[in-house]
Design a protein around this motif. Structure first.
Motif, PDB file in Angstrom:
ATOM      1  N   UNK A 198     116.946  96.507  58.005  1.00 52.47           N
ATOM      2  CA  UNK A 198     117.352  97.415  59.079  1.00 52.47           C
ATOM      3  C   UNK A 198     116.849  98.817  58.742  1.00 52.47           C
ATOM      4  N   UNK A 199     116.672  99.614  59.774  1.00 52.42           N
ATOM      5  CA  UNK A 199     116.350 101.021  59.557  1.00 52.42           C
ATOM      6  C   UNK A 199     117.660 101.770  59.408  1.00 52.42           C
ATOM      7  N   UNK A 234     108.742  95.784  71.230  1.00 55.82           N
ATOM      8  CA  UNK A 234     109.463  96.653  70.320  1.00 55.82           C
ATOM      9  C   UNK A 234     110.027  97.835  71.056  1.00 55.82           C
ATOM     10  N   UNK A 269     110.911 101.467  71.113  1.00 54.94           N
ATOM     11  CA  UNK A 269     110.161 102.460  70.377  1.00 54.94           C
ATOM     12  C   UNK A 269     110.752 103.817  70.689  1.00 54.94           C
ATOM     13  N   UNK A 291     113.789  97.882  67.266  1.00 54.45           N
ATOM     14  CA  UNK A 291     113.716  99.338  67.277  1.00 54.45           C
ATOM     15  C   UNK A 291     112.693  99.813  66.271  1.00 54.45           C
ATOM     16  N   UNK A 292     111.892 100.764  66.698  1.00 53.94           N
ATOM     17  CA  UNK A 292     110.987 101.378  65.747  1.00 53.94           C
ATOM     18  C   UNK A 292     110.824 102.842  66.104  1.00 53.94           C
ATOM     19  N   UNK A 293     110.445 103.618  65.131  1.00 54.20           N
ATOM     20  CA  UNK A 293     110.246 105.046  65.311  1.00 54.20           C
ATOM     21  C   UNK A 293     108.789 105.294  65.620  1.00 54.20           C
ATOM     22  N   UNK A 333     115.704  96.036  63.051  1.00 52.40           N
ATOM     23  CA  UNK A 333     114.278  96.351  62.914  1.00 52.40           C
ATOM     24  C   UNK A 333     113.431  95.568  63.908  1.00 52.40           C
TER      25      UNK A 333
END
Lengths: 241, 241
Positions: free
Chosen positions: A207-208, A80, A82, A233-235, A230
């Motif tokens: 999706x974000x 991921x 991040x 990519x993640x927060x 998604x």
DNA sequence: CGACCCAACTGGTCATGACCAGTTGAAGAA
DNA sequence: TTCTTCAACTGGTCATGACCAGTTGGGTCG
């Protein structure tokens, strides 16, 4: 006995070289859940000390690519991208993750923005703004699309610049107006047909979605919406009291 | 010559002890921008090797509390203007929004958690933990489901308490171990059948998925995953330099 | 057969010591 | 005076080597 994959002495630190090779190994020949060679094996394989191995592996653990389990081994994590919660341009963001960013400009025009944006940028009704729609890639894989409007009242001539260069850099160096604050909301959404096509995913995929206004000292400069894949990519964020 | 602030040999690793002392020093006797003693001075002050000092300082640099500058020194960073991303329980969170929170316990058991959770909670392989699966409602409308594991080694007897009351309140009042820090990642995901049914949405609908580890002073207490309806919940955050 | 133990792995910690690479200011040269 | 040089700081890198602490599987003992 010579190490089978010896690293070069030289400008680049060995732990950096090793980090890169291990990251490469994770992406290509290994799958999530697979075990890495043990630290002592890596010492022999690459002809370096355990200090260096632990350093390289430690970085990848911090980045979330590897997971160490005491007594068992070191394993490849689920992949991921991040992002720490920070105020960075896409380019900085990706480089921090060790990825190579690319931008494709899908649309560039000067036009009157929609009402929400007019309000967010503090414009008058018929003021024009720079409209950019860009596809963002990391290591040549689509990560996000963003649709951004820039305040031409505060940034005259921005539409004359090379739009492939970093806009954030231009704001900082040419206008001395770096974005030093942003307000954003994040939500999960379904990719519509346009976004899905550009990102290479199925319409309706999650999706974000970011909605963000960037300021330089309380002057709004940018209003952007971004859609992030998604699966790539993640927060990541730390919360404290 | 004895080190003025020697650390204890014992259960807690020296780099952990040192990390804690340096963090304390930053919060109390130093201000942002102030220099820390040099690494070699810290070695003498605390009677440890440079390896240990670099380890402790390195952690604080990663956390953003310190900044290292090659050739100059190590400095206290500006306090992270962290967001309104609050460290709050679901109940506090909803009340802040003027909504009435309700919780439905879907599952409560004591069991051996999955490997990821074992690692995140710092447990040993066969340690048991308290497993709760809860549906959260605001004004009687489903908002989120969360699947949480609590550290029973640090919170003995937690499984005997009334699980409908606030767990966070119990941590604070009964154990004097409030969650004062959390690390979380956020991403968009599709609701699977179970989550969709409970939340009352169509399977495949986008949801915000949180993966969070809650700490009390570096002791992990909670590892939770939550799924939030994207039509009823969004994250708001401020970013500053 | 089952419970136990232990050796041989794994990563985790720590000390020691060396040298490299930026930074800075004071001493010396122009 | 001003510029240059250099020594003495700073953090950055790396090797070596020791021992601790989980994990695992195989062998032994009851």
């Amino acid at each position: 006995m010579v190490a089978p994959h010896a690293l070069r002495d030289g400008a680049v630190a060995k732990h950096e070289q090793l980090r890169a090779r291990l990251a490469e190994m994770c992406r290509t020949s290994l799958s999530p859940g697979d075990a890495l060679p043990s630290e002592r094996q890596l010492c022999d394989l690459y002809g370096v000390s355990r200090t260096t191995v632990r350093d390289a592996v430690g970085q990848l653990v911090t980045e979330g690519m590897l997971v160490r389990i005491h007594g068992k081994g070191t394993f490849v994590a689920e992949p991921h991208a991040r992002s720490q919660l920070h105020l960075a341009s896409f380019h900085e963001d990706m480089r921090r993750l060790g990825l190579t960013p690319t931008t494709v400009v899908l649309l560039a025009e000067t036009a009157v923005p929609p009402p929400v944006t007019v309000v967010n940028l503090g414009l008058r009704s018929r003021d024009q703004a720079l409209h950019l729609r860009r596809l963002r890639l990391a290591d040549n894989a689509p990560i996000s699309v963003d649709d951004a409007w820039y305040n031409l009242i505060e940034l005259p001539g921005l539409d004359q610049l090379d739009l492939h260069a970093s806009i954030y850099q231009a704001l900082e160096q040419r206008y001395q107006k770096p974005v030093d604050r942003a307000e954003q909301t994040v939500r999960a959404a379904e990719a519509d047909d346009v976004v899905a096509t550009v990102l290479g995913i199925r319409p309706g995929s999650p999706v974000l979605r970011f909605d963000r206004v960037g300021y330089h000292q309380d002057t709004p400069l940018e209003h952007a919406q971004s859609w992030y894949r998604s699966d790539r990519y993640e927060l990541q964020m730390s919360l404290t009291q």
